[in-house]
Design an enzyme around this catalytic site. Sequence first.
Site, PDB file in Angstrom:
ATOM      1  N   HIS A  99      -3.907   8.069   0.619  1.00 33.04           N
ATOM      2  CA  HIS A  99      -3.755   7.971   1.966  1.00 33.04           C
ATOM      3  C   HIS A  99      -4.645   9.248   2.568  1.00 33.04           C
ATOM      4  CE1 HIS A  99      -3.008   7.125   5.988  1.00 33.04           C
ATOM      5  NE2 HIS A  99      -1.604   7.487   5.881  1.00 33.04           N
ATOM      6  N   ASP A 108     -13.407   9.107   4.805  1.00 28.78           N
ATOM      7  CA  ASP A 108     -13.385   9.960   4.001  1.00 28.78           C
ATOM      8  C   ASP A 108     -14.597  10.393   3.220  1.00 28.78           C
ATOM      9  OD1 ASP A 108     -10.756  10.629   4.252  1.00 28.78           O
ATOM     10  OD2 ASP A 108     -10.103   8.991   3.013  1.00 28.78           O
ATOM     11  N   HIS A 158     -12.218  -0.325   2.330  1.00 26.53           N
ATOM     12  CA  HIS A 158     -10.720   0.072   3.295  1.00 26.53           C
ATOM     13  C   HIS A 158     -10.033  -1.213   3.304  1.00 26.53           C
ATOM     14  CE1 HIS A 158      -8.600   1.141   6.908  1.00 26.53           C
ATOM     15  NE2 HIS A 158      -8.891   2.180   6.622  1.00 26.53           N
TER      16      HIS A 158
HETATM   17  N1  CMC Z   1     -15.296   1.325  -5.404  1.00 23.17           N
HETATM   18  C1  CMC Z   1     -15.327   0.300  -6.356  1.00 23.17           C
HETATM   19  N2  CMC Z   1     -14.415  -0.892  -6.245  1.00 23.17           N
HETATM   20  C2  CMC Z   1     -13.853  -1.142  -5.162  1.00 23.17           C
HETATM   21  C3  CMC Z   1     -13.523  -0.097  -4.344  1.00 23.17           C
HETATM   22  C4  CMC Z   1     -14.191   1.118  -4.625  1.00 23.17           C
HETATM   23  N3  CMC Z   1     -13.851   2.271  -3.704  1.00 23.17           N
HETATM   24  N4  CMC Z   1     -12.570  -0.376  -3.367  1.00 23.17           N
HETATM   25  C5  CMC Z   1     -12.135  -1.563  -3.864  1.00 23.17           C
HETATM   26  N5  CMC Z   1     -12.957  -1.996  -4.654  1.00 23.17           N
HETATM   27  C6  CMC Z   1     -13.208  -3.473  -5.412  1.00 23.17           C
HETATM   28  C7  CMC Z   1     -11.691  -3.591  -6.236  1.00 23.17           C
HETATM   29  O1  CMC Z   1     -11.992  -3.235  -7.640  1.00 23.17           O
HETATM   30  C8  CMC Z   1     -11.606  -5.090  -6.186  1.00 23.17           C
HETATM   31  O2  CMC Z   1     -12.605  -5.693  -6.977  1.00 23.17           O
HETATM   32  P1  CMC Z   1     -12.098  -6.965  -7.730  1.00 23.17           P
HETATM   33  O3  CMC Z   1     -11.920  -8.240  -6.379  1.00 23.17           O
HETATM   34  O4  CMC Z   1     -13.431  -7.394  -8.416  1.00 23.17           O
HETATM   35  O5  CMC Z   1     -10.879  -6.840  -8.524  1.00 23.17           O
HETATM   36  C9  CMC Z   1     -11.976  -5.451  -4.754  1.00 23.17           C
HETATM   37  O6  CMC Z   1     -13.030  -4.282  -4.294  1.00 23.17           O
HETATM   38  C10 CMC Z   1     -10.894  -5.249  -3.766  1.00 23.17           C
HETATM   39  O7  CMC Z   1     -10.073  -4.088  -3.926  1.00 23.17           O
HETATM   40  P2  CMC Z   1      -8.609  -3.946  -3.362  1.00 23.17           P
HETATM   41  O8  CMC Z   1      -8.045  -2.942  -4.345  1.00 23.17           O
HETATM   42  O9  CMC Z   1      -8.014  -5.248  -3.537  1.00 23.17           O
HETATM   43  O10 CMC Z   1      -8.870  -3.475  -1.798  1.00 23.17           O
HETATM   44  P3  CMC Z   1      -7.700  -2.926  -1.030  1.00 23.17           P
HETATM   45  O11 CMC Z   1      -7.905  -3.379   0.472  1.00 23.17           O
HETATM   46  O12 CMC Z   1      -6.101  -3.168  -1.478  1.00 23.17           O
HETATM   47  O13 CMC Z   1      -8.004  -1.305  -1.063  1.00 23.17           O
HETATM   48  C11 CMC Z   1      -8.812   0.936  -0.695  1.00 23.17           C
HETATM   49  C12 CMC Z   1      -8.415  -0.505  -0.122  1.00 23.17           C
HETATM   50  C13 CMC Z   1      -9.062   1.782   0.319  1.00 23.17           C
HETATM   51  C14 CMC Z   1      -7.388   1.460  -1.420  1.00 23.17           C
HETATM   52  C15 CMC Z   1      -9.770   0.829  -1.982  1.00 23.17           C
HETATM   53  O14 CMC Z   1     -10.970   0.195  -1.355  1.00 23.17           O
HETATM   54  C16 CMC Z   1     -10.125   2.248  -2.513  1.00 23.17           C
HETATM   55  O15 CMC Z   1      -9.518   2.480  -3.526  1.00 23.17           O
HETATM   56  N6  CMC Z   1     -10.966   2.961  -1.963  1.00 23.17           N
HETATM   57  C17 CMC Z   1     -11.280   4.278  -2.889  1.00 23.17           C
HETATM   58  C18 CMC Z   1     -10.198   5.146  -2.192  1.00 23.17           C
HETATM   59  C19 CMC Z   1     -10.549   5.605  -0.754  1.00 23.17           C
HETATM   60  O16 CMC Z   1     -11.591   5.965  -0.246  1.00 23.17           O
HETATM   61  N7  CMC Z   1      -9.468   5.519  -0.068  1.00 23.17           N
HETATM   62  C20 CMC Z   1      -9.555   6.169   1.443  1.00 23.17           C
HETATM   63  C21 CMC Z   1      -8.994   5.063   2.353  1.00 23.17           C
HETATM   64  S1  CMC Z   1      -9.563   5.423   4.177  1.00 23.17           S
HETATM   65  C22 CMC Z   1      -8.330   6.555   4.542  1.00 23.17           C
HETATM   66  C23 CMC Z   1      -6.802   6.113   4.765  1.00 23.17           C
HETATM   67  O17 CMC Z   1      -6.740   5.198   5.360  1.00 23.17           O
HETATM   68  O18 CMC Z   1      -6.041   6.936   4.202  1.00 23.17           O
END
Ligand code: CMC
Length: 447
Positions: free
Chosen positions: A272, A367, A311
């Site tokens: 987060h 971020d 996101h």
């Molecule tokens: N880099 C590479 N691949 C990614 C990334 C990333 N940053 N984010 C998602 N993916 C891929 C993931 O591997 C999955 O691929 P597949 O379908 O082949 O398995 C697909 O995209 C969907 O990912 P998910 O984890 O199901 O998506 P989510 O909506 O649950 O996760 C997230 C959202 C923000 C946790 C994730 O995008 C992430 O880990 N990003 C990096 C960390 C980050 O920048 N976080 C800040 C969020 S904004 C600030 C806040 O709200 O606090």
Amino acid sequence: MTAATPSGMLTLTDSRTGKTYEIPVENGTFRTMDFRQIKVSDDDFGLLGYDPGFLNTASCKSAITYIDGDRGILRYRGYPIEQLAEHSTFLETAYLLIKGELPDRERLDAWTYNIRHHTMTHSNIVKFMDGFRYDAHPMGIMVGMVGALSTFYPDAKEITSEASRKLQVRRLIGKIPTLAAMSYRHSMGFPYVLPDNDLSYAGNFLSMMFKMTEHDYRPNPVLEHALDVLFILHADHEQNCSTSAVRAVGSSGVDPYTAVAAGCAALYGPKHGGANEAVIRMLLEIGSVERVPEFIRAVKAGSGRLMGFGHRVYKNYDPRAKIIKKIAFEVFEETGRSPLLDIALELERIALEDDYFISRKLYPNVDFYSGLIYQAMGFPLDMFPVLFAIGRIPGWLSQWTEHVQDPEQKIARPRQIYLGEEQRDWAPIEGRLKCRTEECVMTSCRL
Ligand code: CMC
């Protein structure tokens, strides 16, 4: 979901019983309590919704923040984030979030005066602060200090009193930068700096952070403005993890300091409030523009994530990231260009053209560039989530205020699907399964 979605009825047939039900749909939502009538027998509890992480469950009705993740839209009280970032100040935005309307000049002046006159903390706060170890994480300090504020203001328990709620809101917005700066100065072993009410909200925070021996600290106006805009961009983001924590803890009827301390605790987590720090660590690890393609290949092969990308809600460019990118260039004009910026720009360029990221709708989030700005301003990495918390305070407080005034709200208390043992009888110790034997089923006890 918005009120614009048409209302109607959902007709459901339960294949287990053959019975048909009419479930009302309003604002694109049904009430999961309406499913409780769906039973296979009279003593059946009724149908429950199962939604770990609340991916498809609305926990409240709200009139504060609107997000359309597919179109990259973020609005506070109907005002686009781009307009607020360009024309507003953080304190004016805080007023908007909490009171629902932009203030006129007289109201803004009174609001600013009231916040400024709550920037001091009780002198016993210093004793609490001094109790933390020299290397205590500033966000851990914030969790403790915000919670401790509740003991200084027992009147905050009167959450049904509008006058009390307004007073606590002013106190919290006023004192958060003071506590945040103290947490940093404690970790550095520097003496604490008292608030300077002649400065702006962001300017006073910079003074309490960085003032040393100078008699009359004046913040750099470009950095002061950039910080103010960053606070605006972080001010609210509807029902995210920390806001949900504030609402859930607040639903027990506890005072707002304790509820907001829960928000700080949730924000402390790397998924987060800690992602901007992770971006800087990633850029440092990549080390040079030449190594970017190699890093992208590794991410695509599953060896990690591109931090600051993707996101849960935005499946388009995060509108806050666009604004932050522009501010980053303004800040670097003053501070000198960070060598990490070129790596970030190259990462973004390659990722936005790559099918892996395009097909998964992964775009830069808030971020991706914010950490670079904080670092250029001289904030250590540990302070990044604290800066996020200062910005998020009006959001948490407006959501808490809305929650305690909402007659439909109850204490937060989710249900569960129990998949454990049926009733069984207690056995004397001699007759129980022996540890470290093949028949031992407690594989995780590690005795
Ligand atoms: N880099 C590479 N691949 C990614 C990334 C990333 N940053 N984010 C998602 N993916 C891929 C993931 O591997 C999955 O691929 P597949 O379908 O082949 O398995 C697909 O995209 C969907 O990912 P998910 O984890 O199901 O998506 P989510 O909506 O649950 O996760 C997230 C959202 C923000 C946790 C994730 O995008 C992430 O880990 N990003 C990096 C960390 C980050 O920048 N976080 C800040 C969020 S904004 C600030 C806040 O709200 O606090």
